[in-house]
Design an enzyme around this catalytic site. Structure first.
Site, PDB file in Angstrom:
ATOM      1  N   ARG A 180       0.914  -1.237  -0.039  1.00 52.44           N
ATOM      2  CA  ARG A 180       0.081   0.045  -0.026  1.00 52.44           C
ATOM      3  C   ARG A 180       0.807   1.228   0.082  1.00 52.44           C
ATOM      4  NH1 ARG A 180      -4.932   1.803   1.513  1.00 52.44           N
ATOM      5  NH2 ARG A 180      -3.557   3.590   0.824  1.00 52.44           N
TER       6      ARG A 180
ATOM      7  N   ARG B 288       2.736   4.978 -16.814  1.00 52.36           N
ATOM      8  CA  ARG B 288       3.188   4.679 -18.114  1.00 52.36           C
ATOM      9  C   ARG B 288       4.364   5.530 -18.436  1.00 52.36           C
ATOM     10  NH1 ARG B 288       0.843   0.388 -18.196  1.00 52.36           N
ATOM     11  NH2 ARG B 288      -1.419  -0.104 -18.251  1.00 52.36           N
TER      12      ARG B 288
ATOM     13  N   CYS C  85      -7.718   3.026 -12.437  1.00 54.71           N
ATOM     14  CA  CYS C  85      -8.043   4.189 -11.523  1.00 54.71           C
ATOM     15  C   CYS C  85      -9.377   4.116 -11.016  1.00 54.71           C
ATOM     16  CB  CYS C  85      -7.755   5.431 -12.124  1.00 54.71           C
ATOM     17  SG  CYS C  85      -6.038   5.524 -12.932  1.00 54.71           S
TER      18      CYS C  85
ATOM     19  N   GLU D   3     -12.183   7.158  -4.484  1.00 55.29           N
ATOM     20  CA  GLU D   3     -12.177   6.836  -3.258  1.00 55.29           C
ATOM     21  C   GLU D   3     -13.442   6.952  -2.668  1.00 55.29           C
ATOM     22  OE1 GLU D   3      -9.502   5.345  -1.398  1.00 55.29           O
ATOM     23  OE2 GLU D   3     -11.155   5.134  -0.168  1.00 55.29           O
TER      24      GLU D   3
ATOM     25  N   ARG E  53      -4.261   7.277  -3.514  1.00 53.26           N
ATOM     26  CA  ARG E  53      -3.850   5.948  -2.818  1.00 53.26           C
ATOM     27  C   ARG E  53      -3.467   5.034  -3.960  1.00 53.26           C
ATOM     28  NH1 ARG E  53      -7.826   8.290   0.307  1.00 53.26           N
ATOM     29  NH2 ARG E  53      -7.659   8.077   2.593  1.00 53.26           N
TER      30      ARG E  53
ATOM     31  N   TYR F 216       4.188   5.921   2.884  1.00 57.89           N
ATOM     32  CA  TYR F 216       3.004   6.852   2.785  1.00 57.89           C
ATOM     33  C   TYR F 216       3.932   8.409   2.888  1.00 57.89           C
ATOM     34  CZ  TYR F 216      -0.299   3.612   3.632  1.00 57.89           C
ATOM     35  OH  TYR F 216      -1.192   2.627   3.599  1.00 57.89           O
TER      36      TYR F 216
ATOM     37  N   ARG G 195      -1.088   6.378   8.216  1.00 62.32           N
ATOM     38  CA  ARG G 195      -0.446   5.434   8.701  1.00 62.32           C
ATOM     39  C   ARG G 195       0.536   5.804   9.802  1.00 62.32           C
ATOM     40  NH1 ARG G 195      -1.896   0.031   7.145  1.00 62.32           N
ATOM     41  NH2 ARG G 195      -0.863  -0.204   9.112  1.00 62.32           N
TER      42      ARG G 195
END
Ligand code: CDP
Length: 368
Positions: free
Chosen positions: A22, A78, A89, A92, A104, A122, A130
């Protein structure tokens, strides 16, 4: 080989598992440029911090908060040349009060690592998502020992290497001069009669360059294709060339990989242009040294005169430093910037001992 099943045995008999990494970052504004550069930075950090080859990446999911729609973040992948990776894509979920302008990602990879060995990344304001992971990455070292990483960034002549050497002696840790690595790349390019601004030629050259760092009695030795070139990288041509080659992502990717590897194994004071902001984003301490242009040129001029280098002219030293400042600060990839959490020290009117003691006090206060 790409695989969507959970376990795979390679020809060498290594067990590969599908795992997910993540990451998240934020942008300042809803612009194409910001979305692409922040996403690129995030993807490169995920790749480098986890030592992933492109062929091991199965797929990447991106999500954007509702306030971002100027570009598909997948376009950044890309642009990095990840043409075979499946990308997607999406939006959220809109939770009131949640972090704004956030990108994210979820990266699926084939790996022989365990979950706890993966580094989730992050950046920027997304660090708040986080804090547990950001902190853990800052303290976790390869052998679990109590180690320390200190990042010192700033422009030429700000006093980085002088201070870093003092810190390294007083703290008993190694000093890694990352500039020497870019200088070695420039030396190779010059030896091969390449234009140090020709990114295509440099990309090709980087495919089989061999740069190694060794330490002897705490002194760094830089080996280029097996030979110690430490004494050959301080000429004017190499200095200007190093600033040119440092603009090229393919050069930086290779150098940063070596730098991170060293920092993961040893306590280190590392100086450069992008250490706190890019190479060691979780360094225990980050300092950004600066000084006025005139003072920095004066220091470099006296240093070179002191070494007995011939034909040194103050105006030329000033011009070279100006050229490198501009090159370093304006490049797209990993430019010279003060990391948000770095402590800035203006050394224009400070003596060496004053700067060194100031930093040592801060390090000891927090660390001992
Ligand atoms: O000692 P000085 O500040 O003159 O230069 P250096 O640290 O030896 O670095 C030589 C050149 O490499 C710089 O002008 C930068 O363009 C580049 N460099 C970089 O881009 N990133 C680093 N981490 C270190 C150096």
């Amino acid at each position: 080989m790409k695989c969507f099943c959970s376990v795979l045995k390679t020809q060498e008999g290594i067990i590969m598992t599908v795992r997910a990494i993540r990451g998240a970052t934020t942008v300042n504004e809803n612009s194409r440029k910001d979305i692409l550069s922040s996403t690129r930075e995030l993807l490169v950090q995920i790749k480098e911090q986890n030592n992933i080859k492109e062929d091991d990446i199965i797929s990447i999911f991106f999500s954007l908060t509702d306030d971002l729609n100027a570009e598909f973040p997948a376009a950044a992948a890309r642009e990095l040349g990840w043409l075979e990776v499946a990308l997607m894509c999406t939006k959220e979920i809109e939770i009131p009060g949640s972090l704004e302008k956030c990108i994210r990602v979820m990266v699926h990879i084939n790996t022989n690592k365990q979950n706890f060995e993966l580094n989730h990344v992050y950046l920027k304001n997304a660090k708040s998502l986080r804090p547990d992971i950001v902190k853990r990455n800052g303290t976790k070292k390869a052998d679990g020992a109590d180690m320390i990483n200190i990042a010192i960034d700033g422009p030429a002549g700000a006093g980085k290497s002088t201070i870093a050497k003092i810190l390294s002696k007083k703290l008993g840790v190694i000093y890694l001069d990352t500039g020497a690595m870019y200088r070695a790349v420039a030396l190779k390019a010059l030896r091969e009669n390449l234009d140090t601004r020709d990114s295509k030629a440099l990309e090709k050259m980087m495919r089989d360059i061999n740069i190694k760092i060794e330490f002897e009695n705490g002194e760094q030795k830089i080996l280029l294709d097996g030979k110690n070139v430490s004494g050959k990288i301080r000429t004017k041509e190499v200095t200007i060339g190093s600033s040119n080659v440092a603009v090229v992502p393919a050069v930086r990717l290779k150098m940063v990989e070596i730098q991170r590897q060293i920092a993961s194994e040893k306590s280190v004071v590392m100086d450069g242009r992008d250490i706190g902001s890019h190479v060691l984003p979780h360094a225990d301490f980050k300092f950004f040294l600066n000084a006025s242009l005139g003072e920095r040129a004066r220091r470099r001029y006296e240093e070179q005169i002191g070494k007995g280098m011939p034909g040194i002219i103050y105006e030329e030293v000033l011009k070279d430093i100006e050229y490198r400042d501009k090159n370093d600060s304006s490049r797209d990839y990993a430019p010279l910037v003060k990391a948000e959490d770095a402590i800035e020290i203006d050394t224009t009117n400070m003596g060496i001992d004053q700067v060194a003691n100031k930093i040592l006090d801060m390090v000891k206060e927090k660390n001992v």
